[in-house]
Write an enzyme that holds these catalytic residues in place. Structure first.
Site, PDB file in Angstrom:
ATOM      1  N   LYS A 284      -6.635  -4.877   3.531  1.00  0.00           N
ATOM      2  CA  LYS A 284      -6.570  -5.714   1.902  1.00  0.00           C
ATOM      3  C   LYS A 284      -8.268  -6.813   1.818  1.00  0.00           C
ATOM      4  O   LYS A 284      -8.055  -7.079   2.867  1.00  0.00           O
ATOM      5  CB  LYS A 284      -5.443  -6.636   1.547  1.00  0.00           C
ATOM      6  CG  LYS A 284      -3.936  -5.987   1.569  1.00  0.00           C
ATOM      7  CD  LYS A 284      -3.472  -6.914   1.048  1.00  0.00           C
ATOM      8  CE  LYS A 284      -1.314  -6.311   1.210  1.00  0.00           C
ATOM      9  NZ  LYS A 284      -1.678  -5.585  -0.522  1.00  0.00           N
ATOM     10  N   ARG A 358       6.912   1.710   1.722  1.00  0.00           N
ATOM     11  CA  ARG A 358       7.646   3.247   1.581  1.00  0.00           C
ATOM     12  C   ARG A 358       8.203   3.860   2.788  1.00  0.00           C
ATOM     13  O   ARG A 358       9.303   3.496   3.168  1.00  0.00           O
ATOM     14  CB  ARG A 358       7.012   3.206   0.882  1.00  0.00           C
ATOM     15  CG  ARG A 358       5.811   4.269   0.776  1.00  0.00           C
ATOM     16  CD  ARG A 358       5.531   4.252  -0.476  1.00  0.00           C
ATOM     17  NE  ARG A 358       4.850   3.079  -1.172  1.00  0.00           N
ATOM     18  CZ  ARG A 358       4.047   3.715  -1.798  1.00  0.00           C
ATOM     19  NH1 ARG A 358       3.863   4.431  -2.593  1.00  0.00           N
ATOM     20  NH2 ARG A 358       2.941   2.404  -2.974  1.00  0.00           N
TER      21      ARG A 358
HETATM   22  N1  BES Z   1       2.708  -5.556  -0.259  1.00  0.00           N
HETATM   23  C1  BES Z   1       2.905  -5.031  -0.498  1.00  0.00           C
HETATM   24  C2  BES Z   1       2.814  -5.227  -2.728  1.00  0.00           C
HETATM   25  C3  BES Z   1       3.154  -6.567  -2.941  1.00  0.00           C
HETATM   26  C4  BES Z   1       1.581  -7.154  -3.886  1.00  0.00           C
HETATM   27  C5  BES Z   1       3.798  -8.103  -2.493  1.00  0.00           C
HETATM   28  C6  BES Z   1       1.597  -8.305  -3.946  1.00  0.00           C
HETATM   29  C7  BES Z   1       3.509  -8.633  -3.236  1.00  0.00           C
HETATM   30  C8  BES Z   1       2.324  -9.565  -3.787  1.00  0.00           C
HETATM   31  C9  BES Z   1       2.282  -3.250  -1.072  1.00  0.00           C
HETATM   32  O1  BES Z   1       2.730  -3.054   1.104  1.00  0.00           O
HETATM   33  C10 BES Z   1       1.353  -2.823  -1.134  1.00  0.00           C
HETATM   34  O2  BES Z   1       0.383  -3.043  -0.531  1.00  0.00           O
HETATM   35  N2  BES Z   1       1.427  -2.365  -2.478  1.00  0.00           N
HETATM   36  C11 BES Z   1       0.498  -1.874  -2.751  1.00  0.00           C
HETATM   37  C12 BES Z   1       0.368  -0.439  -2.661  1.00  0.00           C
HETATM   38  C13 BES Z   1      -0.781   1.049  -2.948  1.00  0.00           C
HETATM   39  C14 BES Z   1      -1.707   1.036  -1.745  1.00  0.00           C
HETATM   40  C15 BES Z   1      -0.302   1.965  -3.443  1.00  0.00           C
HETATM   41  C16 BES Z   1       0.003  -2.315  -3.890  1.00  0.00           C
HETATM   42  O3  BES Z   1       0.738  -3.027  -4.494  1.00  0.00           O
HETATM   43  O4  BES Z   1      -1.299  -2.031  -4.066  1.00  0.00           O
HETATM   44 MN    MN Z   2       0.535  -3.119   1.653  1.00  0.00          MN
END
Ligand code: BES
Ligand code: MN
Ligand code: ZN
Length: 508
Positions: A284, A358
């Protein structure tokens, strides 16, 4: 930290010093206690109301210090609009906003004369008011060393913490009785908030599991599975997420058998417990990454809920399962392109290591069904940023294969104020996660990211299991201030699911 202020109930006639709060409805129509104090102060209250143009509107107050002719050091007249149309959430929010007015500056005791201008308030609503007050009093100040020292050394006279809130009402006994369950729920929310607020260097998978283990004290049977056990079970999707971290992964299973043998198969709650989500090799960006300490809010809710159910001795068979991992990049981390075999036997192509939640849930959901044959299966997860794009921070996303569950959950959301909005599932969306290499891929492309994530989960739900997935990424952390919450972690879902259980799954 829970509100350190003690809360109790007393009759209307009990004496009151310190801070006194009374109410007025739209008009302003003063409640009997407000009228009484107005008389005792020779019309001070009504005069002040007139001068300030106070009409009894909600969120408006008349605030008097050292009112003449009264024993109290501060007198607050709070507007309520029309309480005749109040529902449970209104009483809850009123309790929160009143608690927000009480600073402790004017003394350690506050008296709230909870009344309407017409008729009595039901004990359940008095309890809701008190619950709102407790929740508003929560502050996470564990790491504020200065504040702690000051309080520790404070003398009686300059200690500016509120010690006692006494709620004066028509039937204090009934209120106290109704409040027993509310107290358990408040403690459950507090636990969930504490877990979400805790930084990830302090709360890793092992420490989180240890916190879950503490529910044993309340009669919950808790098992903690370590990596060996998880390998044996074949939970390779969950383990793949954790393999980049130095902190070993865990799964905790919490069983509350309050429904007894006649209670039948349990309702099972599954929570995403990624104690920190760096994204893994699909790293990230730095900005805002600190928020990912809250990526275990689903698991925190499940633990808080299980504690609340056990604490209030709910007549229900309920199981909580939480998948605890840390998603880190390292020489051992999973890579984009990897293929893993989940516990269900399905193969997953890992296209993005940041779509880790997931994968954790896939194995937990499968395990839940194999072991417990749940009569309902509900998972919570801070699963996608996309759910915030769709719904903002007011509703959590609801995905379900059961219209009945949708109805029940939505209704519980409307009563508690923890609102849900149903989003679609369907075969066309399912196509988005077809993989060229494996049975399924872990990302679904640019559009409808919350839906493709939910479709992924549904691949691990057996035909005939009533299942719901709550995407709480927007509601559980980085919370907007509300009447009943000023904390970063909101504890979202504890009150919602406690209500679902009490409305539909408890034996009478
Ligand atoms: N934990 C994150 C989602 C999230 C983002 C929760 C911001 C709270 C605040 C999750 O694991 C994630 O990174 N999801 C990605 C999915 C994508 C890579 C398909 C996302 O939402 O960008
Ligand atoms: Mn994630
Ligand atoms: Zn995540």
């Amino acid at each position: 930290m829970s509100d350190q202020t003690a809360l109790s109930f007393a009759s209307r006639s009990a004496p009151a010093d310190g801070v006194v709060v009374v109410f007025a409805e739209e008009g302003p129509k003063l409640t009997p206690s407000a009228q009484d104090l107005d008389k005792k102060s020779k019309g001070l209250l009504s005069r002040a109301a007139e001068i300030t143009g106070f009409k009894g509107k909600k969120d408006s107050i008349v605030d008097l210090l050292a009112p003449q002719g009264l024993k109290s050091v501060r007198l607050v007249l709070a507007g309520t609009d029309k309480t005749a149309s109040y529902g449970p959430e209104d009483w809850l929010n009123l309790g929160g906003s009143i608690r927000g007015l009480l600073t402790g500056k004017e003394g350690p005791t506050a008296h709230v004369f909870l009344e309407t201008a017409h008729g009595e308030i039901a004990a359940a609503d008095v309890a809701n008011f008190a619950l709102g007050a407790l929740l508003r009093g929560y502050k996470f100040k564990k790491y504020k060393t200065k504040a702690r020292k000051k309080n520790g050394a404070a003398s009686e006279t300059n200690d500016r913490t509120l010690k006692k809130i006494i709620i004066h009402c028509a039937d204090p006994k009934a209120a106290a009785q109704a409040f027993v369950a509310s107290r358990a729920i408040a403690d459950g929310v507090t636990l969930a908030r504490d877990l979400v607020n805790e930084p990830a260097n302090v709360l890793g998978p092992a420490e989180f599991a240890a916190r879950a283990k503490q529910l044993t004290k309340l009669g919950v049977q808790v098992e903690v599975l370590g990596e060996k056990a998880l390998q044996k079970l074949g939970m390779n999707a969950l383990l793949a997420v954790g393999q980049g971290s130095d902190k070993p992964s865990h799964v905790a299973v919490m069983q509350w058998r309050g429904g007894g043998p006649k209670g039948g198969e349990p309702i099972v709650f599954v929570g995403k417990g990624v104690t920190f989500d760096t994204g893994g090799i699909s790293l990230k960006p730095a900005a805002g990454m600190e928020d990912m300490k809250g990526d275990m809010a689903g698991a925190a809710c499940v633990v808080g809920l299980m504690q609340a159910l056990a604490d209030r001795k709910a007549k229900v068979n309920a199981v909580g399962i939480i998948g605890l991992v840390e998603n880190m990049p390292s020489g051992r981390a999973q890579r984009p392109g990897d293929v893993v075999t989940a516990m269900s036997g399905q193969t997953i192509e890992v296209l993005n290591t940041d779509a880790e939640g997931r994968m954790v849930l896939a194995d937990c959901l499968w395990y839940a069904q194999e072991r417990f044959k749940p009569k309902a299966l509900i998972n919570l997860a801070t699963l996608t940023g996309a759910v915030m794009v769709a719904l903002g921070k007011e509703h959590a996303g609801l995905f379900t294969n059961s219209d009945e569950l949708a109805e029940r959950l939505t209704a519980a959301g409307n009563v508690t104020g923890e609102r849900l909005w149903r989003l679609p599932l369907g075969p066309k969306y399912d196509k988005m996660i077809e993989s060229k290499v494996a049975d399924i891929k872990n990302t679904g492309g640019k559009w409808g990211g919350s839906i493709s994530a939910a479709q992924f989960l549904q691949r691990f739900v057996k035909e005939g299991t009533p299942w719901a997935h709550l995407d709480i990424a927007g509601t559980a952390m980085s919370s907007v201030d509300s009447e009943i919450n000023r904390s970063w972690g909101s504890g979202f879902g504890v009150r919602l699911l406690d209500r679902l259980v009490s409305d539909h799954y408890e034996r009478r």
